[in-house]
Design an enzyme around this catalytic site. Structure first.
Site, PDB file in Angstrom:
ATOM      1  N   ARG A   1     -44.466  -4.102  18.295  1.00 58.02           N
ATOM      2  CA  ARG A   1     -44.788  -4.720  17.008  1.00 58.02           C
ATOM      3  C   ARG A   1     -46.074  -5.530  17.075  1.00 58.02           C
ATOM      4  NH1 ARG A   1     -40.028  -7.161  13.557  1.00 58.02           N
ATOM      5  NH2 ARG A   1     -41.857  -7.177  12.195  1.00 58.02           N
TER       6      ARG A   1
ATOM      7  N   ILE B   1     -41.345 -25.927  16.436  1.00 64.14           N
ATOM      8  CA  ILE B   1     -41.537 -25.047  15.273  1.00 64.14           C
ATOM      9  C   ILE B   1     -40.265 -24.250  14.988  1.00 64.14           C
ATOM     10  CG2 ILE B   1     -42.982 -23.251  14.248  1.00 64.14           C
ATOM     11  CD1 ILE B   1     -44.656 -25.633  14.910  1.00 64.14           C
TER      12      ILE B   1
ATOM     13  N   ARG C   1     -41.032  -9.396   7.872  1.00 64.00           N
ATOM     14  CA  ARG C   1     -41.090 -10.569   6.998  1.00 64.00           C
ATOM     15  C   ARG C   1     -42.432 -10.693   6.303  1.00 64.00           C
ATOM     16  NH1 ARG C   1     -37.579 -14.171   7.955  1.00 64.00           N
ATOM     17  NH2 ARG C   1     -38.851 -15.741   6.975  1.00 64.00           N
TER      18      ARG C   1
ATOM     19  N   ARG D   1     -35.911 -19.099   9.158  1.00 65.19           N
ATOM     20  CA  ARG D   1     -37.287 -18.957   8.636  1.00 65.19           C
ATOM     21  C   ARG D   1     -37.240 -18.902   7.110  1.00 65.19           C
ATOM     22  NH1 ARG D   1     -40.465 -14.544  12.091  1.00 65.19           N
ATOM     23  NH2 ARG D   1     -42.270 -15.638  11.280  1.00 65.19           N
ATOM     24  N   PRO D   2     -36.973 -20.062   6.455  1.00 65.96           N
ATOM     25  CA  PRO D   2     -36.900 -20.064   4.995  1.00 65.96           C
ATOM     26  C   PRO D   2     -38.269 -19.781   4.364  1.00 65.96           C
ATOM     27  CG  PRO D   2     -36.914 -22.311   5.860  1.00 65.96           C
ATOM     28  CD  PRO D   2     -36.858 -21.391   7.055  1.00 65.96           C
ATOM     29  N   ILE D   3     -38.323 -19.475   3.075  1.00 69.20           N
ATOM     30  CA  ILE D   3     -39.617 -19.279   2.403  1.00 69.20           C
ATOM     31  C   ILE D   3     -39.751 -20.225   1.207  1.00 69.20           C
ATOM     32  CG2 ILE D   3     -39.989 -16.893   3.171  1.00 69.20           C
ATOM     33  CD1 ILE D   3     -39.200 -16.284   0.109  1.00 69.20           C
ATOM     34  N   ASP D   4     -39.057 -21.355   1.265  1.00 62.17           N
ATOM     35  CA  ASP D   4     -39.100 -22.320   0.141  1.00 62.17           C
ATOM     36  C   ASP D   4     -40.524 -22.789  -0.135  1.00 62.17           C
ATOM     37  OD1 ASP D   4     -38.691 -25.410   1.814  1.00 62.17           O
ATOM     38  OD2 ASP D   4     -38.780 -23.445   2.771  1.00 62.17           O
TER      39      ASP D   4
ATOM     40  N   CYS E   1     -33.735 -13.908  11.337  1.00 61.38           N
ATOM     41  CA  CYS E   1     -34.723 -13.584  12.372  1.00 61.38           C
ATOM     42  C   CYS E   1     -34.227 -14.092  13.716  1.00 61.38           C
ATOM     43  CB  CYS E   1     -36.057 -14.236  12.029  1.00 61.38           C
ATOM     44  SG  CYS E   1     -37.315 -13.922  13.269  1.00 61.38           S
TER      45      CYS E   1
ATOM     46  N   LYS F   1     -53.010  -9.518  15.098  1.00 61.04           N
ATOM     47  CA  LYS F   1     -51.948  -9.062  14.183  1.00 61.04           C
ATOM     48  C   LYS F   1     -51.766 -10.042  13.030  1.00 61.04           C
ATOM     49  CE  LYS F   1     -47.534  -9.911  15.256  1.00 61.04           C
ATOM     50  NZ  LYS F   1     -46.778 -10.691  14.270  1.00 61.04           N
ATOM     51  N   ASN F   2     -51.702 -11.347  13.351  1.00 60.60           N
ATOM     52  CA  ASN F   2     -51.364 -12.340  12.332  1.00 60.60           C
ATOM     53  C   ASN F   2     -52.515 -12.688  11.394  1.00 60.60           C
ATOM     54  OD1 ASN F   2     -48.828 -12.226  13.323  1.00 60.60           O
ATOM     55  ND2 ASN F   2     -48.961 -14.119  14.502  1.00 60.60           N
TER      56      ASN F   2
ATOM     57  N   ASP G   1     -45.970 -19.184  19.726  1.00 64.07           N
ATOM     58  CA  ASP G   1     -45.998 -17.772  20.136  1.00 64.07           C
ATOM     59  C   ASP G   1     -46.416 -17.589  21.586  1.00 64.07           C
ATOM     60  OD1 ASP G   1     -47.150 -16.523  16.891  1.00 64.07           O
ATOM     61  OD2 ASP G   1     -45.204 -17.232  17.587  1.00 64.07           O
TER      62      ASP G   1
HETATM   63  C1  EPZ Z   1     -46.412 -17.139  11.448  1.00 65.79           C
HETATM   64  O1  EPZ Z   1     -45.088 -16.990  10.911  1.00 65.79           O
HETATM   65  C2  EPZ Z   1     -46.540 -16.066  12.524  1.00 65.79           C
HETATM   66  N1  EPZ Z   1     -46.314 -14.760  11.921  1.00 65.79           N
HETATM   67  C3  EPZ Z   1     -45.506 -16.304  13.607  1.00 65.79           C
HETATM   68  O2  EPZ Z   1     -45.772 -15.382  14.662  1.00 65.79           O
HETATM   69  C4  EPZ Z   1     -45.671 -17.695  14.184  1.00 65.79           C
HETATM   70  O3  EPZ Z   1     -44.624 -17.948  15.084  1.00 65.79           O
HETATM   71  C5  EPZ Z   1     -45.622 -18.745  13.055  1.00 65.79           C
HETATM   72  O4  EPZ Z   1     -46.587 -18.436  12.038  1.00 65.79           O
HETATM   73  C6  EPZ Z   1     -45.911 -20.151  13.565  1.00 65.79           C
HETATM   74  O5  EPZ Z   1     -47.134 -20.205  14.194  1.00 65.79           O
HETATM   75  C7  EPZ Z   1     -47.315 -14.187  11.203  1.00 65.79           C
HETATM   76  O6  EPZ Z   1     -48.390 -14.719  11.022  1.00 65.79           O
HETATM   77  C8  EPZ Z   1     -47.026 -12.838  10.619  1.00 65.79           C
HETATM   78  P1  EPZ Z   1     -44.620 -20.575   9.376  1.00 65.79           P
HETATM   79  P2  EPZ Z   1     -44.673 -17.722   9.557  1.00 65.79           P
HETATM   80  O7  EPZ Z   1     -44.435 -20.384   7.909  1.00 65.79           O
HETATM   81  O8  EPZ Z   1     -45.821 -17.732   8.618  1.00 65.79           O
HETATM   82  C9  EPZ Z   1     -40.943 -23.485   8.476  1.00 65.79           C
HETATM   83  C10 EPZ Z   1     -45.385 -13.614  16.152  1.00 65.79           C
HETATM   84  O9  EPZ Z   1     -44.769 -13.649  17.217  1.00 65.79           O
HETATM   85  N2  EPZ Z   1     -41.057 -22.984   7.075  1.00 65.79           N
HETATM   86  O10 EPZ Z   1     -45.883 -21.174   9.859  1.00 65.79           O
HETATM   87  O11 EPZ Z   1     -43.396 -17.129   9.097  1.00 65.79           O
HETATM   88  C11 EPZ Z   1     -40.462 -22.398   9.422  1.00 65.79           C
HETATM   89  O12 EPZ Z   1     -39.064 -22.283   9.427  1.00 65.79           O
HETATM   90  C12 EPZ Z   1     -44.806 -14.348  14.921  1.00 65.79           C
HETATM   91  O13 EPZ Z   1     -46.458 -13.041  15.982  1.00 65.79           O
HETATM   92  C13 EPZ Z   1     -40.308 -23.581   6.085  1.00 65.79           C
HETATM   93  O14 EPZ Z   1     -39.533 -24.520   6.338  1.00 65.79           O
HETATM   94  O15 EPZ Z   1     -44.383 -19.191  10.119  1.00 65.79           O
HETATM   95  C14 EPZ Z   1     -41.033 -22.862  10.751  1.00 65.79           C
HETATM   96  O16 EPZ Z   1     -40.188 -23.796  11.313  1.00 65.79           O
HETATM   97  C15 EPZ Z   1     -43.425 -14.859  15.165  1.00 65.79           C
HETATM   98  N3  EPZ Z   1     -40.414 -23.108   4.815  1.00 65.79           N
HETATM   99  C16 EPZ Z   1     -42.335 -23.526  10.334  1.00 65.79           C
HETATM  100  O17 EPZ Z   1     -42.242 -23.819   8.946  1.00 65.79           O
HETATM  101  C17 EPZ Z   1     -41.270 -22.070   4.482  1.00 65.79           C
HETATM  102  O18 EPZ Z   1     -41.339 -21.667   3.307  1.00 65.79           O
HETATM  103  C18 EPZ Z   1     -43.576 -22.671  10.570  1.00 65.79           C
HETATM  104  O19 EPZ Z   1     -43.379 -21.421   9.941  1.00 65.79           O
HETATM  105  C19 EPZ Z   1     -42.041 -21.491   5.495  1.00 65.79           C
HETATM  106  C20 EPZ Z   1     -41.916 -21.964   6.800  1.00 65.79           C
END
Ligand code: EPZ
Length: 426
Positions: free
Chosen positions: A399, A329, A92, A121-124, A116, A22-23, A307
């Site tokens: 999902r 995480i 998301r 889960r910020p996107i900064d 969430c 999926k990811n 995960d």
């Molecule tokens: C991906 O989410 C996966 N989703 C998630 O899987 C998975 O838990 C996650 O990576 C970590 O491995 C998809 O690929 C669709 P991140 P993503 O950006 O990209 C922080 C599932 O169950 N962060 O790697 O959203 C964030 O808060 C899902 O399949 C910032 O601070 O995760 C987290 O603590 C759930 N600022 C860490 O980084 C940002 O702009 C990792 O998040 C982005 C993230």
């Protein structure tokens, strides 16, 4: 709303095949919009999330056919530069459309994702990626508004408070491939899903070095062409079947699991006394008693995946001894604990940590799914519990798991899906 009803106590045995990841599929589906000609993508799992992403691509004007795990995306009619709140709040990963919108159409208006269940889960970092390439970025009324005035390759550090970000790496990568000049991403995520995305982008003509390392170098090109591509297997689905086989003291073969993508999971299972090894292109998992207790902390790849945290907690609820789980995480990702406690588990929480005291048995109960992996963990626990476990809100599991009850039935589980008609509102 469907429920999954499980009668526990059946040892799993036999063979199961994992679906596509999926990811990896979600970013690759949006990356298809970066090209000017159609792509055909194979091994796309049939999930609520991939179906939703196909809807997102259609809403942006692309032509999309999705059948039998094969997706055809024709981006020639991709023209819409807005991804509304109603779309992004449901998934998301819709935020990935930022890249093709800004680079191919010159502007984007994408709703900020909402809250969430698994935590903040910020996107900064996604925005940092965009700005480092010179885009003009504003946040207005809950939307990211970005314009590609004169984007140019640049340098960006994508490490956040909890380490690298899969999403920000994928988005910045997809922005950089069509941006003139050289872009260097430091602190990039090394997940297999990122490596798969790079594989697809390079097949379409992108120039990228460093996949699988924390430094990615991209030379922008003027255009990309659609290709045929096949998605990697889902390592998290594979890991979930490992946990299901072990908790039922079963003996299963998981086809499609790639050992080199699951080292941290396999090492931990070995530590817990579970037999796990590669045999004839599949992974055999066997266990003939309660697992040993083991502690772990979640980390970005190649560390232990967040995960898989909930599914392993289910297993450790029946372990011989005490285990400490540290979630680095998503420090709040422990919603599943209260449901395990309803099944008789002994788990105590402190910020970012769970202490699991193994118990001789779990008992079946009505429980509530809250997010994708928590619901998978409730299924794993239900397979070993005494009596019946009745899992509500299984739309969460749909999902990310393709036909999970059929696959588990194939391994001898007593599990069925019950469709509960939606209550008629007067
Ligand atoms: C991906 O989410 C996966 N989703 C998630 O899987 C998975 O838990 C996650 O990576 C970590 O491995 C998809 O690929 C669709 P991140 P993503 O950006 O990209 C922080 C599932 O169950 N962060 O790697 O959203 C964030 O808060 C899902 O399949 C910032 O601070 O995760 C987290 O603590 C759930 N600022 C860490 O980084 C940002 O702009 C990792 O998040 C982005 C993230």
């Amino acid at each position: 709303m469907d429920r999954l009803v499980i009668e526990g106590g059946y040892r799993l045995h036999g063979e199961v095949t994992v679906s596509g990841a999926k990811n990896a599929a979600l970013p690759i589906m949006t990356a298809a919009l970066l090209a000017e000609t159609p792509s055909i993508i194979h091994n796309v799992p049939d999930l609520r999330d991939t179906r939703m992403m196909a809807e997102v691509l259609r809403a942006l004007g692309a032509k999309v056919e999705f059948e039998n795990s094969t997706l055809k995306v024709d981006p020639s009619t991709f023209s819409i530069t807005e991804a509304p709140y109603d779309m992004v709040r449901k998934m998301r990963a819709s935020v990935y459309v930022l890249a093709p919108m800004v680079t191919r159409l010159g502007e984007a208006r994408v709703s900020l994702p909402g809250g969430c269940a698994i935590g903040a889960r910020p996107i900064d970092l996604h925005l940092r990626g965009l700005e480092s390439l010179g885009a003009d970025v504003k946040l207005e009324h809950g939307y990211i508004v970005a314009r590609n005035e004169k984007m140019q390759g640049g340098e960006v550090l994508l490490t956040g408070p909890n380490g690298s970000s899969v999403g920000a790496t994928a988005n910045t990568l997809m922005m950089a491939v069509l941006t003139p000049g050289t872009t260097t991403i430091r602190g990039a995520a090394k997940e297999p899903e990122i490596i798969d995305l790079v594989g697809y982008l390079k097949a379409m003509g992108a120039q990228i070095d460093g996949a699988g390392t924390s430094t990615l170098k991209i030379e922008g090109v003027s255009k990309l062409k659609g290709v045929k591509y096949s998605i990697i297997p889902d390592r998290i689905e594979a890991g979930t079947f490992f946990a299901a086989a072990a908790i039922t003291e079963g003996d299963c073969r998981v086809h499609g699991a790639k050992l080199d993508q699951l080292e941290s999971v396999i090492d931990k299972m070995g530590e817990m006394g579970v037999y796990i090894s590669a045999e004839n292109g599949s992974v055999r998992v066997a266990c003939d008693g309660p697992p040993r207790a083991a502690s772990f902390r979640t980390l970005p790849y190649p560390g232990f995946p967040t995960d898989m945290q909930a599914q392993f907690m289910a297993l450790l609820c029946l372990a011989d001894g005490q285990s400490v789980i540290t979630e680095t995480i998503y420090p709040d990702r422990f919603i599943h604990v209260s449901e395990f406690v309803r099944m008789g588990a002994k788990v105590t929480l402190s910020p970012g940590q769970a202490i699991v005291q193994g118990v001789p048995k779990l008992s079946g109960a009505p429980v509530m799914a809250s997010d994708l992996r928590a619901s998978a963990a409730l299924v794993v626990a239900g397979l070993a519990a005494d009596g019946v476990t009745d899992i509500h809100r299984v739309y969460h599991i749909d999902r990310g798991y393709e036909r999970i009850e059929e696959k588990l039935q194939g391994l001898g589980a007593n599990i069925r899906r019950v469709q509960t008609p939606r209550p008629v509102m007067d």
